[in-house]
Design a protein around this motif. Sequence first.
Motif, short mmCIF file in Angstrom:
data_model
loop_
_atom_site.label_atom_id
_atom_site.label_comp_id
_atom_site.label_asym_id
_atom_site.label_seq_id
_atom_site.Cartn_x
_atom_site.Cartn_y
_atom_site.Cartn_z
N ASP A 118 0.88 -1.18 0.00
CA ASP A 118 0.00 0.00 0.00
C ASP A 118 0.91 1.22 0.00
OD1 ASP A 118 -2.00 1.84 0.17
OD2 ASP A 118 -2.74 1.22 2.13
N GLU A 119 1.20 1.74 -1.19
CA GLU A 119 2.22 2.78 -1.29
C GLU A 119 2.09 3.60 -2.56
OE1 GLU A 119 5.81 0.48 -1.32
OE2 GLU A 119 5.63 -0.05 -3.44
N THR A 120 2.77 4.73 -2.55
CA THR A 120 2.98 5.51 -3.76
C THR A 120 4.44 5.32 -4.16
OG1 THR A 120 1.31 7.15 -3.16
CG2 THR A 120 2.94 7.81 -4.80
N ARG A 121 4.66 4.87 -5.39
CA ARG A 121 6.01 4.59 -5.85
C ARG A 121 6.28 5.32 -7.17
NH1 ARG A 121 4.33 -1.48 -7.60
NH2 ARG A 121 4.20 -1.70 -5.33
N THR A 122 7.51 5.33 -7.58
CA THR A 122 7.90 5.91 -8.86
C THR A 122 8.26 4.80 -9.82
OG1 THR A 122 8.73 7.91 -7.78
CG2 THR A 122 9.47 7.49 -10.03
N VAL A 123 7.57 4.74 -10.96
CA VAL A 123 7.81 3.72 -11.98
C VAL A 123 8.24 4.43 -13.26
CG1 VAL A 123 6.82 1.84 -13.32
CG2 VAL A 123 6.08 2.20 -10.95
N ARG A 124 9.51 4.25 -13.61
CA ARG A 124 10.07 4.90 -14.80
C ARG A 124 9.81 6.41 -14.78
NH1 ARG A 124 8.67 0.55 -19.68
NH2 ARG A 124 9.80 -1.21 -18.75
N GLY A 125 10.05 6.99 -13.62
CA GLY A 125 9.93 8.43 -13.49
C GLY A 125 8.52 8.95 -13.31
N ARG A 126 7.53 8.05 -13.19
CA ARG A 126 6.14 8.48 -13.07
C ARG A 126 5.56 8.02 -11.73
NH1 ARG A 126 3.11 6.10 -18.12
NH2 ARG A 126 1.43 7.38 -17.23
N PRO A 127 4.75 8.87 -11.07
CA PRO A 127 4.17 8.48 -9.78
C PRO A 127 3.02 7.50 -9.96
CG PRO A 127 3.39 10.66 -10.42
CD PRO A 127 4.38 10.25 -11.46
N VAL A 128 3.02 6.45 -9.13
CA VAL A 128 2.00 5.40 -9.19
C VAL A 128 1.50 5.10 -7.79
CG1 VAL A 128 1.57 2.96 -9.68
CG2 VAL A 128 2.90 4.34 -11.30
N LYS A 153 -2.77 3.19 -9.95
CA LYS A 153 -3.28 4.40 -10.59
C LYS A 153 -2.08 5.28 -10.91
CE LYS A 153 -6.15 8.47 -10.54
NZ LYS A 153 -7.15 9.33 -9.86
N ARG A 154 -1.95 5.62 -12.17
CA ARG A 154 -0.88 6.52 -12.59
C ARG A 154 -1.37 7.94 -12.31
NH1 ARG A 154 3.15 3.86 -15.23
NH2 ARG A 154 2.66 1.73 -15.94
N LEU A 155 -0.76 8.57 -11.33
CA LEU A 155 -1.27 9.84 -10.81
C LEU A 155 -1.16 10.97 -11.81
CD1 LEU A 155 0.11 9.63 -7.16
CD2 LEU A 155 -2.07 8.84 -8.07
N ASP A 156 -0.25 10.87 -12.79
CA ASP A 156 -0.10 11.95 -13.76
C ASP A 156 -1.14 11.92 -14.87
OD1 ASP A 156 0.97 9.61 -14.74
OD2 ASP A 156 2.68 10.55 -15.73
N THR A 157 -1.66 10.72 -15.19
CA THR A 157 -2.63 10.60 -16.29
C THR A 157 -4.01 10.15 -15.84
OG1 THR A 157 -2.08 8.29 -16.78
CG2 THR A 157 -0.75 10.01 -17.86
#
Length: 248
Positions: A118-128, A153-157
């Motif tokens: 249960d976390e917010t992580r960075t995947v290839r420079g994008r917040p997830v 959930k990709r927070l940027d899109t």
Amino acid sequence: MFDDRLFTHPDAYEFLDDLHNREPNFNLEDRSQFTAENGWQIDDYCQQLPPEPPGDPLPDGSWEIGRRLMRHYEFADPDIVRIVYHADEPLAGRDILLIGRFDGLRFYLGCRVGAVVDETRTVRGRPVRAWGWSYHTLTGHLEVGEMTYEIWKRLDTGAVEFRIHAFSRVAKIKNPIIRLGFWFFGRRTQVKFARTACQRMYDLTQAELDRRAERTPVKAVPCAAKSLIIKPVRLKAEPQRDGEPDSP
């Protein structure tokens, strides 16, 4: 208390309790070994779910609905596999009994939930924003390995994704008939399970979004695959009958 919303054989409960005495049927410590080069079958699936606006997950959006479905294993097609577990146990460390169904036969497959993410992580420079859990096989299972289910959930899109990652291989099966049958049909069933899980996650998530948008009474999505309701059905307002399932 058992979560027995899915029909199962009575002795499954006794089998479930026996899982407390079982250990993983492989070494979980060195995760660098779980590669195709070392003879493991590696699987990755990604199913796009209805998107949300960018930013944190909505309280009633796809991500939150998907998380609830994942928590209760609703994505599994009960024509392929059903699940029994103690509903009052924490998810992390929970023993679960999978009942594999093939050609009229039942196979009891013991597993144990490991990590819950249960976390917010960075995947290839994008917040997830990610939530999910994994389970590994126990002694007596027909396979050796681990499956991980996550919803992103990709927070940027605003894109929402249901993801499956697994590594596995066939266990040492003593019964020659079962060993031969699993050699022929095991991999095919694996792929079918994953693909139907992805489709069910999309269908059930969309059905719940439609229900909330229309704000009309609808039948609950039942657990029996043959009567699965994909799209909401309008009903007249009437009291719930005894034994009738609640709306999801």
